[in-house]
Structures are given as structure tokens and as C-alpha cells.
Design a protein around this motif. Structure first.
Motif, short mmCIF file in Angstrom:
data_model
loop_
_atom_site.label_atom_id
_atom_site.label_comp_id
_atom_site.label_asym_id
_atom_site.label_seq_id
_atom_site.Cartn_x
_atom_site.Cartn_y
_atom_site.Cartn_z
N THR A 129 -137.31 -75.02 46.31
CA THR A 129 -138.48 -74.03 47.18
C THR A 129 -139.58 -74.88 47.73
O THR A 129 -140.13 -74.23 48.60
CB THR A 129 -138.79 -72.82 46.04
OG1 THR A 129 -137.67 -72.29 45.57
CG2 THR A 129 -139.72 -71.62 46.80
N TYR A 130 -140.09 -75.54 46.77
CA TYR A 130 -141.23 -76.44 47.12
C TYR A 130 -141.08 -77.14 48.54
O TYR A 130 -141.69 -77.20 49.47
CB TYR A 130 -141.93 -77.45 46.08
CG TYR A 130 -142.77 -76.47 45.12
CD1 TYR A 130 -143.77 -75.96 45.49
CD2 TYR A 130 -142.36 -76.84 43.75
CE1 TYR A 130 -144.52 -75.12 44.75
CE2 TYR A 130 -143.44 -75.97 43.02
CZ TYR A 130 -144.12 -75.15 43.34
OH TYR A 130 -144.88 -74.62 42.67
N ASP A 190 -133.89 -75.39 33.04
CA ASP A 190 -133.27 -76.39 34.27
C ASP A 190 -133.12 -75.27 35.50
O ASP A 190 -133.44 -75.80 36.48
CB ASP A 190 -131.77 -76.46 33.88
CG ASP A 190 -131.86 -77.55 32.89
OD1 ASP A 190 -132.47 -78.22 32.59
OD2 ASP A 190 -130.80 -77.52 31.83
N ARG A 191 -132.85 -74.23 35.52
CA ARG A 191 -132.95 -73.15 36.64
C ARG A 191 -134.19 -73.13 37.28
O ARG A 191 -134.13 -73.10 38.54
CB ARG A 191 -132.57 -71.50 36.02
CG ARG A 191 -131.00 -71.55 35.74
CD ARG A 191 -130.64 -70.27 35.30
NE ARG A 191 -130.36 -69.44 36.73
CZ ARG A 191 -131.24 -68.72 37.25
NH1 ARG A 191 -132.35 -68.20 36.43
NH2 ARG A 191 -130.78 -67.84 38.22
N VAL A 192 -135.10 -72.81 36.29
CA VAL A 192 -136.52 -72.87 37.05
C VAL A 192 -136.98 -74.26 37.64
O VAL A 192 -137.53 -74.11 38.77
CB VAL A 192 -137.67 -72.71 35.91
CG1 VAL A 192 -139.07 -72.82 36.36
CG2 VAL A 192 -137.53 -71.30 35.30
N LYS A 193 -136.66 -75.35 36.85
CA LYS A 193 -136.88 -76.52 37.61
C LYS A 193 -136.20 -77.03 39.36
O LYS A 193 -136.82 -77.25 39.92
CB LYS A 193 -136.49 -77.81 36.67
CG LYS A 193 -137.35 -77.74 35.43
CD LYS A 193 -137.04 -79.07 34.71
CE LYS A 193 -138.20 -79.20 33.36
NZ LYS A 193 -137.47 -80.26 32.51
N LEU A 233 -140.83 -67.94 43.72
CA LEU A 233 -141.29 -68.90 42.66
C LEU A 233 -141.88 -67.79 41.60
O LEU A 233 -141.47 -68.14 40.45
CB LEU A 233 -142.32 -69.70 43.24
CG LEU A 233 -141.88 -70.90 43.82
CD1 LEU A 233 -143.07 -71.74 44.57
CD2 LEU A 233 -141.12 -71.81 43.25
N VAL A 234 -142.69 -66.99 41.92
CA VAL A 234 -143.22 -66.05 41.03
C VAL A 234 -141.89 -65.01 40.29
O VAL A 234 -141.96 -64.98 38.98
CB VAL A 234 -144.05 -64.79 41.54
CG1 VAL A 234 -144.56 -63.79 40.61
CG2 VAL A 234 -145.18 -65.80 42.29
N GLY A 235 -141.06 -64.57 41.19
CA GLY A 235 -139.94 -64.12 40.55
C GLY A 235 -139.21 -64.75 39.44
O GLY A 235 -138.64 -64.32 38.38
N ARG A 277 -125.92 -71.01 44.47
CA ARG A 277 -124.71 -70.79 43.78
C ARG A 277 -124.45 -71.57 42.57
O ARG A 277 -123.91 -71.28 41.54
CB ARG A 277 -123.72 -71.15 44.97
CG ARG A 277 -123.68 -70.23 46.20
CD ARG A 277 -122.67 -70.52 47.29
NE ARG A 277 -122.62 -69.68 48.48
CZ ARG A 277 -122.15 -69.91 49.47
NH1 ARG A 277 -121.56 -71.09 49.75
NH2 ARG A 277 -122.17 -68.74 50.49
N ARG A 278 -124.93 -72.70 42.43
CA ARG A 278 -124.77 -73.67 41.29
C ARG A 278 -125.45 -72.98 40.10
O ARG A 278 -124.86 -73.05 39.13
CB ARG A 278 -125.40 -75.07 41.62
CG ARG A 278 -124.82 -75.98 40.37
CD ARG A 278 -125.18 -77.58 40.62
NE ARG A 278 -126.64 -77.83 41.06
CZ ARG A 278 -127.12 -78.24 42.40
NH1 ARG A 278 -126.17 -78.44 43.25
NH2 ARG A 278 -128.33 -78.24 42.08
N ILE A 279 -126.64 -72.39 40.19
CA ILE A 279 -127.42 -71.98 39.10
C ILE A 279 -127.25 -70.39 39.28
O ILE A 279 -127.91 -69.74 38.28
CB ILE A 279 -128.95 -72.41 39.39
CG1 ILE A 279 -129.42 -71.70 40.51
CG2 ILE A 279 -128.94 -73.78 39.38
CD1 ILE A 279 -131.19 -71.96 40.45
#
Length: 306
Positions: free
Chosen positions: A23-24, A14-17, A67-69, A154-156
Motif C-alpha cells: 500500500t505504501y 504478517d498480513r499487516v506488514k 491501511l486503517v481498515g 490473493r496470497r494473504i
């Protein structure tokens, strides 16, 4: 200070999504703004606007780094990384900070150079109205990016995302400086055209301050700095809320990416059955994860009371 209870229902996926989505969106926004700023600076006779456009391109670099990180940092634990790969996210924050500092230096150098040339008798060009309009558009767009990104960050509970949000705000302040400089150069006469590069140089100091703040935060995480004192108070309160648990002590905390790492000792009556000890430890762990996030790494050592 960051709140750790905001990720309690979020998985790594979920965090990645959510990170990818915001970011995109900002990446495409930065591309559009950077191109428009540079073209406006060229045709609107504003060196500060060109510099601001280059600064926007630096946001693209940090978006890619972010994004990479986050992708690398969301990888699960393995034998070589029992605490996960969250340090990759911290490392991306460090790179973002360095990019901010370099961008600030570039803006400061260009502004001071132009101001010096003006004092030497050089007549700086007068910006056109298109530069003024573009500065206003940039301020609104970058502030919107900041507010959206920092809210998601802050949410994630993402240090890197919050760091990137501040990069967006630094660009908004850069555009604010351009707005002041362009307006002064346009309406106060030829002698005041140096306001354009002068204001850009002053704003670069703010950008540098933000960069150093993020740098300090990232370095603190690398050096395993403790969570805020308020977190220590929360840990003690949670432990003491479990019946029979006394004297939470030897509490050690740190942060690995978005995950809180908590180690502590607790006292229990020595006649407490093993099954009850395990139940109470599990209860403490569940409550701590509710406060600091489901991904928190918690280690509890029970000790018998005399």
C-alpha cells in the motif's frame, strides 16, 4: 470467489506488514502519477488528463482507508468482539467501492458535459503529444500496481487489498480511455476532439461496474453470506477423510474479514470414547484450517449414531 488456503502460514502481523508494504508503494506511486497527470493535462491541453489525475488522487484516499481498515481488523479478539475485528477490513472495502462509484460519476458527468458543449458548437482544445505519452506511462504504471497488489491480496486472502487492486486497474482503464481520446482528438481533426471526453465518460461506466461489484461483495460479507459452494464440498470432504466420521451436516459458513467461520455437526458411533471424539474433532479442525487458513474459526458439534 476467494481461496482460503493461502493464508494458512500467515499470522495477523504478517498480513499487516505485507499490506502496508504494497500500500505504501502504491501510495507514493499514486502521488507521483496524480501530480504528473494534472500538470500534463494543464500544459498538454487535455481536460481528460486532468480528470484522470484527479481520479488518481482518489486512489490515495482508498490507500489510507485500506491501511486503517487492516490495522483495526488485525486486532485480536476481546470480550466484546469474540470473532475478532475483521469487519473493519470489510468496511474499508465498502468505502473503497463508494469512492470508485463517486469517481465514476465525476468522470461521466465531466465527459458528458464536454461532449454536450461540443455539439453546441464549442471548439474543444486539441491535446499535445505530452498528454499522449503520459497516458501510456499511466497505463503501464497502474497495470503494474494492479498485478502486484492483487497477487499479494490473493496470497494473504485480503478482500480489501484485492478491492484496492481493482481500483488501480480502473485507473489504468481510465488512462486507456484518455489515450484513445487524446489520440483521436490529435489526429482526426477538430470535429473529433469530443472523443477525449466521450471516451472518458464511457470508461467511467466500467469503473462504476467495478465499484458496484466490490460494493456487493462487501455487503454480502456484512450480511453473513455463505462461503462459495465449492467450500461446502471441501468441508464435507475433509470431515469424511477422518476415520469414523459420518454425515457432516448443518454446515454454516461465513466470512469475517480474512477469516472463515465454519460451524458444523458430525456423526460418530455412540460407543466412541470421549478422548477419541476429541481427537477426531481436533483432526478435522486442523485439516479445515489447512484448507481455509490458520485464522479460521471452527466449531464442531459431535452427535452419536443410532
Amino acid at each position: 470467489m476467494f481461496l482460503y488456503n493461502i493464508t494458512m502460514n500467515l499470522s495477523a502481523q504478517d498480513r499487516v506488514k505485507q499490506t502496508e508494504k504494497i500500500t505504501y508503494i502504491c501510495m507514493f506511486g499514486n502521488i507521483a502519477l496524480a501530480v504528473l497527470k494534472i500538470l500534463t493535462g494543464i500544459f498538454g491541453a487535455s481536460a481528460a488528463m486532468i480528470a484522470d489525475g484527479v481520479h488518481s488522487f482518489s486512489d490515495l484516499v482508498t490507500d489510507i482507508v485500506l491501511l486503517v481498515g487492516v490495522h483495526l481488523g488485525s486486532a485480536p479478539e476481546d470480550e466484546e468482539h469474540p470473532y475478532g475485528h475483521g469487519r473493519f477490513e470489510t468496511f474499508s472495502s465498502l468505502i473503497i467501492a463508494l469512492v470508485l462509484i463517486l469517481a465514476a460519476f465525476w468522470l461521466f458527468y465531466g465527459g458528458v458535459k464536454a461532449v454536450y458543449a461540443s455539439f453546441k458548437g464549442a471548439l474543444l482544445p486539441a491535446p499535445y503529444y505530452i498528454s499522449l505519452i503520459m497516458a501510456v506511462i499511466s497505463i503501464i504504471a497502474k497495470e503494474a500496481m494492479y498485478r502486484y497488489t492483487v497477487r499479494v491480496g490473493r496470497r494473504i486472502n485480503s478482500t480489501a487489498l484485492i478491492s484496492n487492486a481493482w481500483h488501480h486497474r480502473s485507473d489504468a482503464f481510465s488512462s486507456l480511455g484518455v489515450l484513445v481520446g487524446v489520440a483521436g482528438a490529435m489526429f482526426l481533426g477538430p470535429k473529433w476532439r469530443l472523443l477525449d471526453p466521450l471516451t472518458a465518460a464511457l470508461v467511467s461506466l466500467f469503473i462504476a461496474a467495478v465499484g458496484f461489484k466490490i460494493f456487493k461483495m462487501a455487503v454480502s460479507e456484512f450480511l453473513d453470506a455463505s462461503l462459495p459452494k465449492s467450500s461446502l464440498d471441501t468441508i464435507k470432504k475433509v470431515c469424511l477423510s477422518v476415520e469414523g466420521v459420518q454425515n457432516p451436516h448443518e454446515i454454516k459458513t461465513r466470512k469475517v474479514g480474512y477469516r472463515a467461520v465454519i460451524e458444523l455437526h458430525i456423526d460418530l458411533p455412540k460407543e466412541t470414547p470421549f478422548e477419541t471424539v476429541h481427537t477426531k474433532m481436533s483432526e478435522i479442525e486442523e485439516k479445515l484450517k489447512a484448507e481455509f487458513g490458520e485464522g479460521s474459526i471452527i466449531s464442531i458439534h459431535p452427535e452419536p449414531l443410532p
